[in-house]
Design a protein around this motif. Sequence first.
Motif, PDB file in Angstrom:
ATOM      1  N   TYR A   1       0.952  -1.329   0.081  1.00 54.26           N
ATOM      2  CA  TYR A   1      -0.015   0.002  -0.126  1.00 54.26           C
ATOM      3  C   TYR A   1       0.899   1.339  -0.136  1.00 54.26           C
ATOM      4  O   TYR A   1       0.513   2.270  -0.761  1.00 54.26           O
ATOM      5  CB  TYR A   1      -0.873  -0.050   1.303  1.00 54.26           C
ATOM      6  CG  TYR A   1      -1.827   1.044   1.243  1.00 54.26           C
ATOM      7  CD1 TYR A   1      -2.961   1.035   0.343  1.00 54.26           C
ATOM      8  CD2 TYR A   1      -1.798   2.204   2.038  1.00 54.26           C
ATOM      9  CE1 TYR A   1      -4.127   2.134   0.413  1.00 54.26           C
ATOM     10  CE2 TYR A   1      -2.589   3.308   1.824  1.00 54.26           C
ATOM     11  CZ  TYR A   1      -3.663   3.325   1.150  1.00 54.26           C
ATOM     12  OH  TYR A   1      -4.517   4.278   1.283  1.00 54.26           O
ATOM     13  N   ASP A   2       1.878   1.326   0.677  1.00 54.14           N
ATOM     14  CA  ASP A   2       2.811   2.504   0.858  1.00 54.14           C
ATOM     15  C   ASP A   2       3.457   2.690  -0.474  1.00 54.14           C
ATOM     16  O   ASP A   2       4.125   3.958  -0.519  1.00 54.14           O
ATOM     17  CB  ASP A   2       3.935   2.153   1.933  1.00 54.14           C
ATOM     18  CG  ASP A   2       3.434   2.162   3.154  1.00 54.14           C
ATOM     19  OD1 ASP A   2       2.182   2.460   3.622  1.00 54.14           O
ATOM     20  OD2 ASP A   2       4.048   1.488   4.035  1.00 54.14           O
TER      21      ASP A   2
ATOM     22  N   ILE B   1       1.971   2.871  -3.194  1.00 57.03           N
ATOM     23  CA  ILE B   1       1.135   3.242  -4.370  1.00 57.03           C
ATOM     24  C   ILE B   1       1.503   4.827  -4.178  1.00 57.03           C
ATOM     25  O   ILE B   1       1.174   5.631  -3.122  1.00 57.03           O
ATOM     26  CB  ILE B   1      -0.399   3.104  -3.960  1.00 57.03           C
ATOM     27  CG1 ILE B   1      -0.827   1.659  -3.843  1.00 57.03           C
ATOM     28  CG2 ILE B   1      -1.246   3.701  -5.058  1.00 57.03           C
ATOM     29  CD1 ILE B   1      -2.189   1.194  -3.499  1.00 57.03           C
ATOM     30  N   PRO B   2       1.638   5.395  -5.443  1.00 54.73           N
ATOM     31  CA  PRO B   2       1.990   7.019  -5.345  1.00 54.73           C
ATOM     32  C   PRO B   2       0.794   7.645  -5.476  1.00 54.73           C
ATOM     33  O   PRO B   2       0.292   8.594  -6.187  1.00 54.73           O
ATOM     34  CB  PRO B   2       2.855   6.959  -6.730  1.00 54.73           C
ATOM     35  CG  PRO B   2       2.228   6.149  -7.633  1.00 54.73           C
ATOM     36  CD  PRO B   2       1.832   4.919  -6.756  1.00 54.73           C
ATOM     37  N   ILE B   3       0.145   7.826  -4.166  1.00 58.46           N
ATOM     38  CA  ILE B   3      -1.116   8.587  -3.983  1.00 58.46           C
ATOM     39  C   ILE B   3      -1.026   9.981  -4.064  1.00 58.46           C
ATOM     40  O   ILE B   3      -0.088  10.567  -3.011  1.00 58.46           O
ATOM     41  CB  ILE B   3      -2.026   8.102  -2.550  1.00 58.46           C
ATOM     42  CG1 ILE B   3      -2.007   6.531  -2.731  1.00 58.46           C
ATOM     43  CG2 ILE B   3      -3.367   8.955  -2.629  1.00 58.46           C
ATOM     44  CD1 ILE B   3      -2.606   6.072  -1.305  1.00 58.46           C
ATOM     45  N   PRO B   4      -1.476  10.650  -4.998  1.00 58.84           N
ATOM     46  CA  PRO B   4      -1.526  12.256  -4.970  1.00 58.84           C
ATOM     47  C   PRO B   4      -1.756  12.939  -3.673  1.00 58.84           C
ATOM     48  O   PRO B   4      -2.590  12.260  -2.604  1.00 58.84           O
ATOM     49  CB  PRO B   4      -2.193  12.819  -6.103  1.00 58.84           C
ATOM     50  CG  PRO B   4      -2.650  11.493  -6.755  1.00 58.84           C
ATOM     51  CD  PRO B   4      -2.381  10.365  -5.841  1.00 58.84           C
ATOM     52  N   LYS B   5      -1.596  14.193  -3.551  1.00 56.39           N
ATOM     53  CA  LYS B   5      -2.036  14.918  -2.132  1.00 56.39           C
ATOM     54  C   LYS B   5      -3.484  15.081  -2.144  1.00 56.39           C
ATOM     55  O   LYS B   5      -4.302  15.119  -3.252  1.00 56.39           O
ATOM     56  CB  LYS B   5      -1.186  16.249  -2.021  1.00 56.39           C
ATOM     57  CG  LYS B   5      -1.687  17.263  -3.009  1.00 56.39           C
ATOM     58  CD  LYS B   5      -1.107  18.662  -2.525  1.00 56.39           C
ATOM     59  CE  LYS B   5      -1.231  19.687  -3.475  1.00 56.39           C
ATOM     60  NZ  LYS B   5      -2.617  20.173  -3.653  1.00 56.39           N
ATOM     61  N   PRO B   6      -3.880  15.086  -1.063  1.00 60.03           N
ATOM     62  CA  PRO B   6      -5.351  14.951  -0.776  1.00 60.03           C
ATOM     63  C   PRO B   6      -6.068  16.271  -1.202  1.00 60.03           C
ATOM     64  O   PRO B   6      -5.594  17.392  -1.667  1.00 60.03           O
ATOM     65  CB  PRO B   6      -5.450  15.309   0.698  1.00 60.03           C
ATOM     66  CG  PRO B   6      -4.144  14.677   1.239  1.00 60.03           C
ATOM     67  CD  PRO B   6      -3.320  15.097   0.586  1.00 60.03           C
ATOM     68  N   ALA B   7      -7.270  16.136  -2.081  1.00 65.06           N
ATOM     69  CA  ALA B   7      -8.271  16.974  -2.437  1.00 65.06           C
ATOM     70  C   ALA B   7      -8.356  18.069  -1.446  1.00 65.06           C
ATOM     71  O   ALA B   7      -8.382  17.744  -0.277  1.00 65.06           O
ATOM     72  CB  ALA B   7      -9.509  16.299  -3.092  1.00 65.06           C
ATOM     73  N   PRO B   8      -8.865  19.444  -1.713  1.00 64.54           N
ATOM     74  CA  PRO B   8      -8.928  20.486  -0.669  1.00 64.54           C
ATOM     75  C   PRO B   8     -10.520  20.025   0.073  1.00 64.54           C
ATOM     76  O   PRO B   8     -11.443  19.129  -0.492  1.00 64.54           O
ATOM     77  CB  PRO B   8      -9.533  21.608  -1.561  1.00 64.54           C
ATOM     78  CG  PRO B   8      -9.587  21.245  -2.970  1.00 64.54           C
ATOM     79  CD  PRO B   8      -8.849  20.086  -3.091  1.00 64.54           C
ATOM     80  N   LEU B   9     -10.328  20.456   1.341  1.00 64.51           N
ATOM     81  CA  LEU B   9     -11.458  20.113   2.278  1.00 64.51           C
ATOM     82  C   LEU B   9     -12.354  21.306   1.869  1.00 64.51           C
ATOM     83  O   LEU B   9     -13.554  21.017   2.328  1.00 64.51           O
ATOM     84  CB  LEU B   9     -11.227  20.004   3.600  1.00 64.51           C
ATOM     85  CG  LEU B   9     -12.364  19.851   4.612  1.00 64.51           C
ATOM     86  CD1 LEU B   9     -12.897  18.294   4.744  1.00 64.51           C
ATOM     87  CD2 LEU B   9     -11.518  19.762   6.021  1.00 64.51           C
TER      88      LEU B   9
END
Lengths: 492, 371
Positions: free
Chosen positions: A481-482, A484-492
């Motif tokens: 899981y670590d 996976i190049p997950i992009p930065k979170p969407a704005p809240l």
Amino acid sequence: MNRVPGSSDVSSVDVIVIGAGPAGAEAAIGAAEGGLAVTLLDEQGASGGQVWRAPVGGYPGKRDPEAAAGAALRARLQASAVRAAFGHRVWSVVRDDSPDGLTPGFRVDAVGPHGNLSLRAPALVLATGAHERVVPFPGWTLPGVVGLAAATVLLKSHGLAPGRRVVVAGCGPLLLAVAAGLVKAGVEVPAVADLSRRFDWLARMPAVLGRPALAARGAGWCARAALSGARMLSGHGVRRAEGPEGVERVVLGPVDAQGRALSGPEIAFEADALVVGHGLTTACEVTRMLRATHRFSRLYGGWIPEVDEHFETTVPGLFAIGDGAGIRGQQIASLAGRRVGLELWARAGHADVGGRRGSDFESVDRQLARARPFSDAMSGLMAQRAGQVADIAPDTVVCRCEDVTRAEIDTAIDQSAGSIDQLKHFTRCGMGPCQGRYCGDTVQELMALRLQEPREAVGQWTGRPPLRPVSLGELVGEFNYDDIPIPKPAPL
Amino acid sequence: MSRAFDLVVVGGGIHGCTAALFAARGGLSVALIERGALCREASGVNAGTLTMQMTRVALIPYALRAHAMWADAPNWLGHDVGVVVCDGLSLAFTEHEEALLADRAGKRREAGAPIELITADQAKQVEPGLGPGVRLAGYCKVDGFANAYLTGVAFRKALLEAGVTLMERTEASGIDPLGGGYAVKTTTGAVRGRKLLIAGGVWIEPMLGWLGVRLPIKVLVNQLVVTERQRPVMRTVLGIASGLLSLKQYPHGTTVIGGGWQGEGDRDRGGVALLPDRLIGNVRLACHAIPALAEARIARAWAGLEAETADALPAVGPIPGHPDAYVCGSVHSGYTSGLYIARLLADRILDREPELPLFPIDRLLAVTETA
């Protein structure tokens, strides 16, 4: 080597070739002879393509000219420096030009026995072949209905026949080849129905007489089928296939030159299989996805990428050869492959213009010119017949993946699904696992007929990955899981 | 010269269609101009997720009302868009995501979204298809999804029934302010309207430019994947704390995988290419959440354009300096909230007081040159 977590290892080569039939294998061998690093990808387990398909699973194969030519090609490939990656299914091709945009580049991703393979090269050769066209008729989705090309796979690779009593119907050179192959394999063939008006087309065409060996083989196939007792019905097509759970009866009837049903006696044959094919369409998914310029050619199988005298498309560095660039058959495919091999060799700076290579270019170009009349005559027999499409009954399924009938398609067009992509949204037509390969040519023709527009105006479905359905499991492989190049979170 | 309408709408996505529909039902004569076919861009190719758990906090009150509209579409729209109302889960697989989830769910809850935090075991009961590794989940009963590709078919029928003059396959190329109205230049001549609504998705930036208004709009190129039909493998709409995954299985068996992983493309060329590393990353995330997806094959992947303003909040309201001209767009996670927000704007166009405040664009304008 430090790897960015989650990113693929991408190997760089000089040339990537997709498709190891006569065209692709020839191009790969030619480029490798010139010292280029070439990787050749094919989803099959061996080279040869459809026409020179290799036997599998211990089946010794047939002894005929195709088998011999295929074996010779495989031996040459084996002896070459080409890195062949068989059993690899290409699912993604993207442009990967140099950052300054001056040098073209391509990235190709394929799923194979060892996971995903990523390659990058400044030149990409497409030799992706053809898809079989079957124009729908009532009963065409019944078990026991098999394509002509599919039947040749069974015969050539496995030595298997699709049934015990088999009607053969359709058009083009495969028709008689399959009929003769079935008879030779001991299958009863009660009838052979050709959409073409005369059965002796092989002997009558001047273009064919330019290839006496092939003309003789065609005559031989015809004779073998006829001698076995098959009814040889020229100018006939399939009216319908019948049976509660599979083919039990095939009804044939007369057609005009455009494939439209004529009034006249229908003839029914008991059979447990129907082998049927109405020519070939180009497998031009990659050029479509990369937005190369295409034109519509009914003669050459539908949409074809525009190429120059080097077989280079409008995308620099992207070459298209073989039936995927227009249905022209094996001889032209092999020659085009040689021509591209020479071209890549010359571009790598090895050109000896005026010397041996220069004369090679001339020789190949001369042979290509000589091969065209015969090739065009064969292509003409396999071109889509508009009347046959117009004749499809309203309740006949056209998109077999999603069970969409002609009536549903016509209704959607009338309700303003005025573009071929919008038609998908209205009906789900073309959205199944065949990705529109089976129905696309027919659906586009139906839309052209309904809107009374030329095929050029109707266009073709937008090309999208994956090029072939690819399993999520194969694609994701083993991973943490670590990683996976997950992009930065969407704005809240 | 062509006839004048009470309202001319430029752009046939869900914003333009919804505003046109309610304006027409409110008694206005309406023309809708669309370059292609209705809902063929973002409104027809998005992942169809209707969720509170990916909606911006400021939009939660709008999204809740919009969710009710989606669920009730057969009644007010008159046509089915395949809406399924179901449980929604937002997952945390790492300590960092756990903290992110707790924080975000809390703030959304404060804004009115009925989200509760549940344990991995509870999440497994809500969604038996979940894989291992879940540490915490946000659970919301007001979630679901629509079948985005059906949106255009449904709206087309509804708009025609409401008497809207549909001008599909008609490209607008400019806007001339007239004394008391606007003329929209198109390929087939000018279309005049007393009032004007610009609802052109990522293209509202050049469209507002025709009026001398500069509103910078960032273009996101969202990659999406759909599988072939498969046995039922999940029953919820799923996401992760960071918002980088959306996942749901449609009743006919296909599963749509989204989450806003970026492909290549722009406003002029559309979604040009899907980047293989990101496609694999997105699909890995999906298979990590629902392992049985690994059995299926990908049937197709595509990219859709999403519009985003500088503060990632909507651009919905009057166009400053241009009486009776309005803009509607860039509604972040706009598919969920878009219906309701466009309906609010229709109220404003009909000179009624909207139930909730609009999102005027004055805050976003780089340079305004009033005509």
